[in-house]
Enzyme design. Structure first.
Site, mmCIF file in Angstrom:
data_model
loop_
_atom_site.group_PDB
_atom_site.id
_atom_site.type_symbol
_atom_site.label_atom_id
_atom_site.label_comp_id
_atom_site.label_asym_id
_atom_site.label_seq_id
_atom_site.Cartn_x
_atom_site.Cartn_y
_atom_site.Cartn_z
ATOM 1 N N THR A 8 75.267 24.562 67.277
ATOM 2 C CA THR A 8 76.705 24.648 67.028
ATOM 3 C C THR A 8 77.129 26.107 66.927
ATOM 4 O O THR A 8 76.320 26.973 66.613
ATOM 5 C CB THR A 8 77.100 23.904 65.729
ATOM 6 O OG1 THR A 8 78.521 23.918 65.598
ATOM 7 C CG2 THR A 8 76.493 24.546 64.508
ATOM 8 N N ALA A 11 80.932 27.746 62.344
ATOM 9 C CA ALA A 11 80.419 28.415 61.141
ATOM 10 C C ALA A 11 80.485 27.500 59.918
ATOM 11 O O ALA A 11 79.614 27.548 59.048
ATOM 12 C CB ALA A 11 81.196 29.699 60.884
ATOM 13 N N HIS A 12 81.517 26.651 59.850
ATOM 14 C CA HIS A 12 81.639 25.726 58.724
ATOM 15 C C HIS A 12 80.454 24.760 58.687
ATOM 16 O O HIS A 12 79.895 24.490 57.630
ATOM 17 C CB HIS A 12 82.936 24.908 58.813
ATOM 18 C CG HIS A 12 84.179 25.723 58.675
ATOM 19 N ND1 HIS A 12 84.551 26.323 57.491
ATOM 20 C CD2 HIS A 12 85.137 26.041 59.568
ATOM 21 C CE1 HIS A 12 85.698 26.969 57.674
ATOM 22 N NE2 HIS A 12 86.065 26.808 58.927
ATOM 23 N N LYS A 13 80.087 24.235 59.856
ATOM 24 C CA LYS A 13 78.969 23.295 59.922
ATOM 25 C C LYS A 13 77.668 23.985 59.510
ATOM 26 O O LYS A 13 76.874 23.421 58.762
ATOM 27 C CB LYS A 13 78.808 22.749 61.345
ATOM 28 C CG LYS A 13 79.751 21.645 61.719
ATOM 29 C CD LYS A 13 79.331 21.107 63.092
ATOM 30 C CE LYS A 13 80.327 20.096 63.633
ATOM 31 N NZ LYS A 13 79.892 19.621 64.955
ATOM 32 N N ASP A 69 76.819 15.306 66.368
ATOM 33 C CA ASP A 69 78.174 15.021 66.797
ATOM 34 C C ASP A 69 78.738 14.128 65.714
ATOM 35 O O ASP A 69 78.048 13.238 65.210
ATOM 36 C CB ASP A 69 78.223 14.344 68.162
ATOM 37 C CG ASP A 69 79.605 14.500 68.808
ATOM 38 O OD1 ASP A 69 80.359 15.426 68.422
ATOM 39 O OD2 ASP A 69 79.949 13.709 69.690
ATOM 40 N N PHE A 149 87.462 21.538 56.744
ATOM 41 C CA PHE A 149 88.058 21.721 58.077
ATOM 42 C C PHE A 149 88.349 20.360 58.679
ATOM 43 O O PHE A 149 88.022 19.325 58.108
ATOM 44 C CB PHE A 149 87.123 22.544 58.975
ATOM 45 C CG PHE A 149 85.775 21.918 59.221
ATOM 46 C CD1 PHE A 149 85.510 21.255 60.418
ATOM 47 C CD2 PHE A 149 84.767 21.990 58.279
ATOM 48 C CE1 PHE A 149 84.269 20.671 60.650
ATOM 49 C CE2 PHE A 149 83.515 21.409 58.506
ATOM 50 C CZ PHE A 149 83.272 20.756 59.690
ATOM 51 N N TYR A 151 89.694 16.930 59.623
ATOM 52 C CA TYR A 151 90.495 15.894 58.969
ATOM 53 C C TYR A 151 90.310 15.874 57.445
ATOM 54 O O TYR A 151 90.839 14.990 56.765
ATOM 55 C CB TYR A 151 90.129 14.517 59.547
ATOM 56 C CG TYR A 151 90.421 14.388 61.020
ATOM 57 C CD1 TYR A 151 91.686 14.005 61.468
ATOM 58 C CD2 TYR A 151 89.446 14.650 61.978
ATOM 59 C CE1 TYR A 151 91.959 13.878 62.832
ATOM 60 C CE2 TYR A 151 89.708 14.531 63.338
ATOM 61 C CZ TYR A 151 90.966 14.148 63.749
ATOM 62 O OH TYR A 151 91.234 14.033 65.100
#
Length: 190
Positions: A8, A11-13, A69, A149, A151
């Site tokens: 990925t 960065a959040h993940k 995913d 981030f 939803y």
């Protein structure tokens, strides 16, 4: 410490998953292995996209890796946006546009139940394994919170009176769909 590439550029993940992985593994990003190209994501299921991304990395960079995913699946919308969660309102991948479209599509709908689902594909020494994590909840009518981030500002997990966006990254990390899939990944790796 084992090195694993997480497929990925989000960065959040990376931050979320590294917090869950802790000291067990060193998480490498796509940039760290020299991967600058966009990973293919043309499947029509979370499982297919997850596998496609991991397989691409393994084939092109010969690195142990995992890809995920995730999608938001809303009951009243027959599982939409699902695999198209990031592009629900179009290719610009705008969180604000996606949320606005989802709220519009749920306008006047009583059943607001939904779930976030993550599928992780791990390729380790050439062997493929998949892990799924699900968190059930509901879509609220107005945005609340500023963390997270996607939803997160409109998703309230079952058993909570706050949205994902009102939780700290640690709180969300303990209960999220991604956390559940990563826990399965970690117990497999141990």
């Amino acid at each position: 410490m084992k090195k694993l590439c997480f497929a990925t550029n989000n960065a959040h993940k990376v931050e979320e998953v590294q917090a869950i992985l802790g000291q067990h593994f060193e998480l490498l990003t796509l940039n760290q292995i020299g991967c600058q190209e966009e990973l293919p994501e043309t499947g029509n299921t979370l499982e297919a996209n997850s596998l496609q991304k991991a397989q691409y990395l393994f084939d092109h960079y010969q690195v142990d890796c995992f890809a995920d995913d995730s999608g938001l699946e809303v009951t009243a919308l027959n599982g939409e946006p699902g695999v198209f969660s990031a592009r629900y309102a179009g290719e610009q991948r705008s969180h604000a546009d996606n949320i606005a479209l989802l709220l519009k599509n749920l306008s006047g709908v009583e059943d607001r139940s939904a779930q976030f689902r993550t599928v992780i594909t791990l390729i380790l020494d050439g062997k493929v394994n998949q892990f799924e994590g699900i968190i059930k909840g509901k879509i609220i009518e107005e945005l609340k919170g500023s963390e997270g981030f996607g939803y997160d500002p409109i998703f309230m997990p079952e058993g909570y009176e706050v949205t994902f966006a009102e939780m700290s990254i640690e709180e969300k990390g303990e209960i999220s769909h991604r956390a559940k899939a990563v826990e399965k990944l970690i117990s497999f790796l141990k």
